[in-house]
Design an enzyme around this catalytic site. Sequence first.
Site, PDB file in Angstrom:
ATOM      1  N   SER A 193       0.801  -1.223   0.000  1.00 17.05           N
ATOM      2  CA  SER A 193       0.000   0.000   0.000  1.00 17.05           C
ATOM      3  C   SER A 193       0.834   1.272   0.000  1.00 17.05           C
ATOM      4  O   SER A 193       0.734   2.102   0.899  1.00 17.05           O
ATOM      5  CB  SER A 193      -0.955  -0.033   1.180  1.00 17.05           C
ATOM      6  OG  SER A 193      -1.743  -1.187   1.053  1.00 17.05           O
TER       7      SER A 193
ATOM      8  N   ARG B 281       7.186   6.256  -4.785  1.00 19.10           N
ATOM      9  CA  ARG B 281       7.758   6.944  -3.616  1.00 19.10           C
ATOM     10  C   ARG B 281       7.236   6.292  -2.341  1.00 19.10           C
ATOM     11  O   ARG B 281       6.206   5.631  -2.334  1.00 19.10           O
ATOM     12  CB  ARG B 281       7.419   8.432  -3.616  1.00 19.10           C
ATOM     13  CG  ARG B 281       5.945   8.682  -3.519  1.00 19.10           C
ATOM     14  CD  ARG B 281       5.534  10.046  -3.042  1.00 19.10           C
ATOM     15  NE  ARG B 281       4.089  10.059  -3.102  1.00 19.10           N
ATOM     16  CZ  ARG B 281       3.399  10.411  -4.161  1.00 19.10           C
ATOM     17  NH1 ARG B 281       4.007  10.831  -5.239  1.00 19.10           N
ATOM     18  NH2 ARG B 281       2.097  10.333  -4.160  1.00 19.10           N
TER      19      ARG B 281
ATOM     20  N   ASP C  58      -4.097  -1.937  -1.094  1.00 19.54           N
ATOM     21  CA  ASP C  58      -5.130  -2.356  -0.126  1.00 19.54           C
ATOM     22  C   ASP C  58      -6.532  -1.851  -0.501  1.00 19.54           C
ATOM     23  O   ASP C  58      -7.528  -2.490  -0.189  1.00 19.54           O
ATOM     24  CB  ASP C  58      -4.773  -1.930   1.308  1.00 19.54           C
ATOM     25  CG  ASP C  58      -4.478  -0.455   1.457  1.00 19.54           C
ATOM     26  OD1 ASP C  58      -4.399   0.250   0.435  1.00 19.54           O
ATOM     27  OD2 ASP C  58      -4.303  -0.005   2.602  1.00 19.54           O
TER      28      ASP C  58
HETATM   29 MG    MG Z   1      -4.799  -1.683   6.282  1.00 15.28          MG
END
Ligand code: MG
Length: 504
Positions: free
Chosen positions: A147, A162, A200
């Site tokens: 994520s 990044r 996610d």
């Molecule tokens: Mg999470």
Amino acid sequence: MAISPLAAEAQAIAAEFDFGAEDGRRAVRKFVAQMSAGLAKDGDTMIPSYVTALPDGTEKGICLAVDIGGTNLRVCSVELHGDRTFTIKQNKTTIPHNIRVGSTAENLFGFIAEQVEIFLRDNYGSHVPSTATLSKSDHLPLGFTFSFTFNQTAINRGTLIRWDKGFDVPGVIGKDVIQLLQDELDKRNIPVRVTALANDTVGTLMTRSYTSPGGHKCILGAVFGTGTNGAYVEKLSNIGRLSSRKSPTGEMMVNTEWCSIDDELAVLPTNSYDDAVDKTSSNPGYTMFEKRVSGYYLGELFRLAVLDLLARTKHQAHVATVRSDSALLQQSGIDTAILSTIEGDLDPSLQATRNCLKEQLGVEHTTTEFASAVRTVVHAIGRRAARLSGVAIAAVVLKSECLSQGDSHFDIGVEGSLIEHYPGFERHLRGILREIPEIGQTGEERIHMGLANDGAGVGAALIAMVADEEEAEAKQNGRLVALPDPTSIANTCPQIPVAAASSS
Ligand code: MG
Ligand code: ADP
């Protein structure tokens, strides 16, 4: 009755966090425009996920997943039962600070590979096939939820753009994170093949679509945890870089990376505490939306605002005493969970808040009045974060044009500690939806919201299965490679302890 100087100072600080209805409308217009512009070009927002279909709840199988979300690393195996339910077994570890910051790609991905190894050993023991007896294509499939902002170029390929949320590992930016993980798994002879890379939010969208009870179309998966982000369903023809591509659905899930929409601060509210949080962050000038919304930053905003409250009232007698080891005196020393506790303290004595101040923040000799002033500040920070979250959601609702489709209802999958635990977060967020003329109260009522618990893990498993099925079909071999069924292991080998699985 005139209010006390302490209460007046708290209200003045709270006013710095105001974000009114007109501010919201302006921000939503800007977010929609930036989303459209982002879709048209190659950039670091509006990133295609290469996932072109949502699950319908009938999917079946077992798959591994890894979720690195910011604070925790989760390794899990997910069994989809094909009836909107699933069973998940998972190990959760905190990622050590020396791995998150200043380590090497090898250390970070080696740490993840080791956690996969531990999970397999703990849960499947000697039933994990050895690499020696398996051909590469028979390795266990794993979906990797990563994520951070990455540029996805295929379902199983993506390079990191990044770091954020306090991560800073040189040598990963520009690299394919699937390959980095695969290399570390291979070095350790772990018989696992990373088949899919997901964010996610895409996982949350997939999970809600799999589990959603109402049968309404799921249009968005949104995360409000350490960071914040959302993924939604877009027409392929609107995705500039892929508009000539075909998919059976004509759609693709797009990862908005809304954490960094309006980094130039055209519409986002900014006060002196926001400036200070940004300056001391690991990525000044970036992810400005996230710095006003997510768990990684709200504790720090609160810390700075309370220090200011103490400074402004230092000449008043008996306000409170701050111990020298107080978390208030340590940068990023405060967990956002504390804000939930204080916001949720509805008792007029504010005893829970005073306990929290004393035990968790090292602030002693507090009065109810001081606790109330602190609560005023907390409420302002939390309410603004929720209303800003509403801006991002409203923008996606408008962008998806779902409300023009008759009078059907729609579903949004949400996940993360803030939306799950912060009292009133959804209510404040919905306030913005109602204030946008194109949505209004009737539109807001057509939008359902529900937790997609374990979204990152289950979503990664769903995506890995889709990816694996596609690969298997390409080889004209419809069989899914799956982990051994843990219950059948338990039945045939009762001496092997199998951890109790939790069902959702
Ligand atoms: Mg999470
Ligand atoms: P992740 O982002 O790693 O997937 P979470 O969704 O649990 O994990 O989010 C963790 C973030 O949420 C941390 O920044 C933490 O400070 C914050 N947090 C944890 N518990 C709470 C709570 N009860 N209320 C508000 N924020 C919380």
